[in-house]
Design a protein around this motif. Structure first.
Motif, short mmCIF file in Angstrom:
data_model
loop_
_atom_site.label_atom_id
_atom_site.label_comp_id
_atom_site.label_asym_id
_atom_site.label_seq_id
_atom_site.Cartn_x
_atom_site.Cartn_y
_atom_site.Cartn_z
N TYR A 94 -2.45 5.86 6.05
CA TYR A 94 -1.87 4.66 5.44
C TYR A 94 -0.65 4.21 6.24
O TYR A 94 0.10 5.04 6.76
CB TYR A 94 -1.39 4.95 4.02
N TYR A 101 2.76 1.87 5.42
CA TYR A 101 3.60 1.17 4.46
C TYR A 101 4.83 0.66 5.21
O TYR A 101 5.14 1.13 6.31
CB TYR A 101 4.09 2.10 3.35
N PHE A 150 2.55 -1.59 0.68
CA PHE A 150 1.30 -1.17 1.32
C PHE A 150 0.89 -2.18 2.39
O PHE A 150 0.94 -3.40 2.17
CB PHE A 150 0.20 -1.07 0.26
N TYR A 193 -5.00 0.70 5.02
CA TYR A 193 -5.56 2.02 4.75
C TYR A 193 -6.73 2.27 5.68
O TYR A 193 -7.60 1.42 5.85
CB TYR A 193 -6.01 2.07 3.29
N ASP A 250 -9.38 -1.42 3.88
CA ASP A 250 -8.41 -2.24 3.16
C ASP A 250 -7.25 -2.61 4.09
O ASP A 250 -6.42 -1.78 4.42
CB ASP A 250 -7.88 -1.48 1.93
N SER A 267 -5.53 -5.42 3.20
CA SER A 267 -5.02 -6.50 2.37
C SER A 267 -3.51 -6.66 2.42
O SER A 267 -2.98 -7.72 2.09
CB SER A 267 -5.47 -6.30 0.92
N TYR A 283 -8.11 5.04 -3.84
CA TYR A 283 -7.38 5.44 -2.65
C TYR A 283 -5.99 4.82 -2.55
O TYR A 283 -5.16 5.26 -1.77
CB TYR A 283 -8.17 5.05 -1.40
N LYS A 284 -5.75 3.74 -3.29
CA LYS A 284 -4.56 2.93 -3.05
C LYS A 284 -3.37 3.37 -3.90
O LYS A 284 -3.51 3.63 -5.09
CB LYS A 284 -4.88 1.48 -3.35
N TYR A 285 -2.19 3.47 -3.27
CA TYR A 285 -0.97 3.86 -3.96
C TYR A 285 -0.01 2.68 -3.98
O TYR A 285 0.34 2.14 -2.94
CB TYR A 285 -0.32 5.04 -3.23
N ILE A 286 0.41 2.32 -5.18
CA ILE A 286 1.38 1.25 -5.36
C ILE A 286 2.70 1.90 -5.75
O ILE A 286 2.75 2.67 -6.71
CB ILE A 286 0.95 0.27 -6.46
N PHE A 287 3.75 1.57 -5.01
CA PHE A 287 5.06 2.19 -5.23
C PHE A 287 6.00 1.23 -5.94
O PHE A 287 5.94 0.00 -5.75
CB PHE A 287 5.69 2.60 -3.90
#
Lengths: 119, 110
Positions: free
Chosen positions: A33, A35, A45, A48, A56, A58, B96-100
Motif C-alpha cells: 500500500y 499512503y 490512501f 493498493y 485499487d 482510486s 483489503y482497504k484501510y481507512i485512517f
C-alpha cells in the motif's frame, strides 16, 4: 528484509520536476500500500497492490501520480511535474495478504516514510 | 466524506492515569478496526485490533472497545506512561482497504 524500507527518507525538489519514491516491502508480503500524510492530515490512501497488479488506484490524486510494482516486491511511486500541494510524507506499508484472514486482522507494517518537499 | 473520524486532535493526561482516545466511523461494512501509534519521523506501528464481532479486546495496558450500534470505538491506555506520548490513529477496514482517521496527539505528563 526485517522491515519495510523506503527511500529517499527526504527529498526536496523544485516545482515541475519529477520524483520517484521507492518502497522495499517485507519479504513474502503480497500486499503493498501507498499512503500519504499531508501536514495536519490523516493517512490518505493512494494505491493498493496485490502481487504486481494494482486492483485499487482510486486514491491517486491525479494522473501525475503513478506507481508500479515489479517481481512482487519493490514498488516505485512516481510523481510527475510536482506541485507544492504534493508536499507530504509518503508512507508505504505491506502485509502478508490483502484481505482479512480467519486468524484476525491483516496488519499493515509501515516504513518510516519519504518526506517530499516541493519548493 | 470522512468515513473515520477522530474529533480530538490532542489530549493531555497525567502519568499513571487513564488515557481514552475516541474514534467514530460511518460505514457499517467495516469488519476490523485497528489502532496505530506514530512517533515523529517514524512510520505508524500497530498497537491493537478488534473484529466487528467483538466488543472488547485487551492487550496489556491497552484495551479497545467497540460499540457497533453507535459506530464508535475507543482505546484505553492504563496506566499511561510518558513513552506513550505519540500520535494515535484509528483505522477501519473493509476487505483489503484501510481507512485512517486524522489522529489524536497524546501527551503524557510526568
Amino acid at each position: 528484509g526485517a522491515g519495510v524500507s523506503q527511500s529517499p527518507s527526504n527529498k526536496v525538489t523544485e516545482k515541475g520536476k519529477d520524483v520517484e519514491l521507492r518502497c522495499d516491502p517485507i519479504s513474502g508480503h503480497t500486499a503493498l500500500y501507498w499512503y500519504r500524510q499531508s501536514l495536519g492530515q490523516g493517512l490518505e490512501f493512494l494505491i493498493y497492490f496485490q502481487g504486481n497488479s494494482a486492483p485499487d488506484k482510486s486514491g491517486l490524486p491525479s494522473d501525475r501520480f503513478s506507481a508500479e510494482r515489479t517481481g512482487g516486491s519493490v514498488s516505485t511511486l512516481t510523481i510527475q511535474r510536482t506541485q507544492q500541494e504534493d508536499s507530504a510524507v509518503y508512507l508505504c506499508a505491506s502485509s502478508p495478504a490483502g484481505g482479512q484472514g480467519l486468524s484476525g486482522a491483516n496488519v499493515l507494517t509501515f516504513g518510516a516514510g519519504s518526506r517530499l518537499t516541493v519548493l | 466524506d470522512q468515513q473515520v473520524k477522530q474529533n480530538s486532535p490532542s489530549l493531555s493526561v497525567q502519568e499513571g492515569r487513564i488515557s481514552i482516545l475516541n474514534c467514530d466511523y460511518t460505514n457499517s461494512m467495516f469488519d476490523y478496526f485497528l489502532w496505530y501509534k506514530k512517533y515523529p519521523a517514524e512510520g505508524p506501528t500497530f498497537l491493537i485490533s478488534i473484529s466487528s464481532i467483538k466488543d472488547k479486546n485487551e492487550d496489556g495496558r491497552f484495551t479497545v472497545f467497540l460499540n457497533k450500534s453507535a459506530k464508535h470505538l475507543s482505546l484505553h491506555i492504563v496506566p499511561s506512561q510518558p513513552g506513550d506520548s505519540a500520535v494515535y490513529f484509528c483505522a477501519a477496514s473493509e476487505t483489503y482497504k484501510y481507512i485512517f482517521g486524522t489522529g489524536t496527539r497524546l501527551k503524557v505528563l510526568a
